[in-house]
Design an enzyme around this catalytic site. Structure first.
Site, PDB file in Angstrom:
ATOM      1  N   ARG A 172       0.822  -1.224   0.000  1.00 47.73           N
ATOM      2  CA  ARG A 172       0.000   0.000   0.000  1.00 47.73           C
ATOM      3  C   ARG A 172       0.855   1.272   0.000  1.00 47.73           C
ATOM      4  O   ARG A 172       0.529   2.259   0.656  1.00 47.73           O
ATOM      5  CB  ARG A 172      -0.952   0.020   1.202  1.00 47.73           C
ATOM      6  N   SER A 223     -10.263   0.278   4.358  1.00 47.17           N
ATOM      7  CA  SER A 223      -9.443   0.082   5.569  1.00 47.17           C
ATOM      8  C   SER A 223      -8.866   1.409   6.056  1.00 47.17           C
ATOM      9  O   SER A 223      -8.282   2.155   5.280  1.00 47.17           O
ATOM     10  CB  SER A 223      -8.281  -0.868   5.277  1.00 47.17           C
ATOM     11  N   GLU A 300      -3.939   4.085   6.774  1.00 49.13           N
ATOM     12  CA  GLU A 300      -3.871   3.759   5.341  1.00 49.13           C
ATOM     13  C   GLU A 300      -4.553   4.878   4.547  1.00 49.13           C
ATOM     14  O   GLU A 300      -4.140   5.215   3.444  1.00 49.13           O
ATOM     15  CB  GLU A 300      -4.560   2.416   5.070  1.00 49.13           C
TER      16      GLU A 300
END
Ligand SMILES: Cc1cc2nc3c(=O)[nH]c(=O)nc-3n(C[C@H](O)[C@H](O)[C@H](O)COP(=O)(O)OP(=O)(O)OC[C@H]3O[C@@H](n4cnc5c(N)ncnc54)[C@H](O)[C@@H]3O)c2cc1C
Length: 311
Positions: A172, A223, A300
């Site tokens: 990510r 998320s 995130e």
């Protein structure tokens, strides 16, 4: 400074003053952008950036706002939408060329329909290709970075192509953060026979799993925290969601924001949530997970309109 007349003279697309960012984020949270620009085409988008750069004023590109928490006081400078200006794509044999504003889910569907594999598992990610490439979005064992062959960026008044060999993609994250992404090339694999059938059934399973485990019908940004297990700094082997669940935080509310009952790593807006409500939940969660597991959760989602030092 930029006057409204100058903006309207320079930009061919739409320019809105004080547009609420609630309308442009999946969390439906955020104050107003000073200037909200929806350029007409790539040239218009580059002209917009160049105008703001020349006045030393901030600008931010956004895709579908599905990984964003925008400050309650809004965003200074320009928020520039990529969906329209960078929204074209082509598929030739196993090569895809697409603008940063192209929907990733649509591209995953179109390429799989053309019997191409490589991004088919990304069908459930609601953002754009640009947002995905910047943060190396992924799901069910696939990451966009594995398919990228080049990325076109806007850099100092010009566009420039960066080959995949010069880009680092991690869990990510990518070395493209801070760049303005205009588009990307992807290389996919032809699928046939048993491999095609297998991928087709994996896609259906992933679709069902997502529908069963995520609050898809309520405003959220996917998320909230990165999975520490993937970053290698968590010996418990638990995901962020499993740790938050173990702390008993599912269903916890701060104002209008709530930790989802279905997925502990997702915060939902139950109606009138503010960015402050979300950050209170983030802070409480980070604290509880730290105390119970000794693991420091990292965000995130990306913050827009906040000082970098806030989180
Ligand atoms: C229901 C739901 C499920 C999700 N599932 C997943 C999942 O399975 N896997 C996953 O990885 N993510 C998931 N996400 C998160 C999100 O969809 C991805 O991160 C997506 O890639 C973000 O794309 P976007 O266009 O919405 O980016 P935005 O939210 O608009 O922007 C995110 C960041 O990228 C920057 N950015 C966007 N476009 C550009 C550009 N062209 N140039 C430079 N910077 C740019 C923005 O400034 C911002 O910092 C999910 C989100 C939701 C709401």
């Amino acid at each position: 400074m930029i006057s409204t007349e100058e903006l309207l003279d320079t930009i061919k697309g739409d320019v809105l003053l004080g547009e609420s960012m609630k309308e442009h984020t999946s969390l439906r949270i955020g104050g107003s952008a000073d200037f909200f620009v929806n350029p007409l085409d790539p040239e218009d988008l580059c002209r917009t950036i160049s105008l703001f750069e020349s006045r030393n004023l901030p600008f931010t590109l956004i895709g579908r706002g599905t990984n964003l928490l925008v400050h309650d006081d809004g965003v200074r400078g320009a928020v520039i939408l990529t969906k329209r200006a960078l929204g074209s794509y082509s598929i030739k044999k196993n090569a895809v060329t697409a603008g940063a504003g192209v929907s990733l889910a649509m591209l995953a569907d179109k390429t799989f329909s053309a019997l191409l594999g490589g991004i088919e598992m990304l069908q459930g990610i609601p953002g754009t290709l640009g947002g995905a490439v910047i943060m190396n979005a992924g799901a069910y064992g696939q990451e966009i970075g594995d398919a990228v062959t080049w990325v076109e960026v806007y850099d100092k008044g010009k566009s420039r192509v960066i080959p995949a060999s010069d880009i680092e993609f991690g869990y990510r994250k990518s070395s493209l953060e801070g760049y303005t992404v205009l588009g990307s090339g992807l290389k996919l694999k032809k699928l046939a026979g048993a491999a095609l059938e297998k991928r087709s059934s994996m896609r259906s399973d992933a679709f069902e799993k997502r529908a069963a485990s995520q609050p898809l019908y309520l405003p959220n940004a996917g998320s909230i925290f990165r999975n520490p297990v993937m970053s290698g700094d968590n010996s418990s082997g638990l995901t962020a969601g499993q740790m938050i669940d173990a702390c008993g935080l599912k269903g916890l509310r701060k104002g209008g924001a709530m930790i989802s009952e279905e997925h502990a790593n997702i915060i939902i807006n139950t109606g009138e949530a503010t960015a402050s409500d979300v950050l209170e939940l983030v802070s409480h969660t980070t604290d509880r997970v730290w105390k119970m597991f000794g693991v420091l959760l990292e965000l995130e989602i990306k913050l827009l309109g906040f000082e970098k030092t806030l989180c």
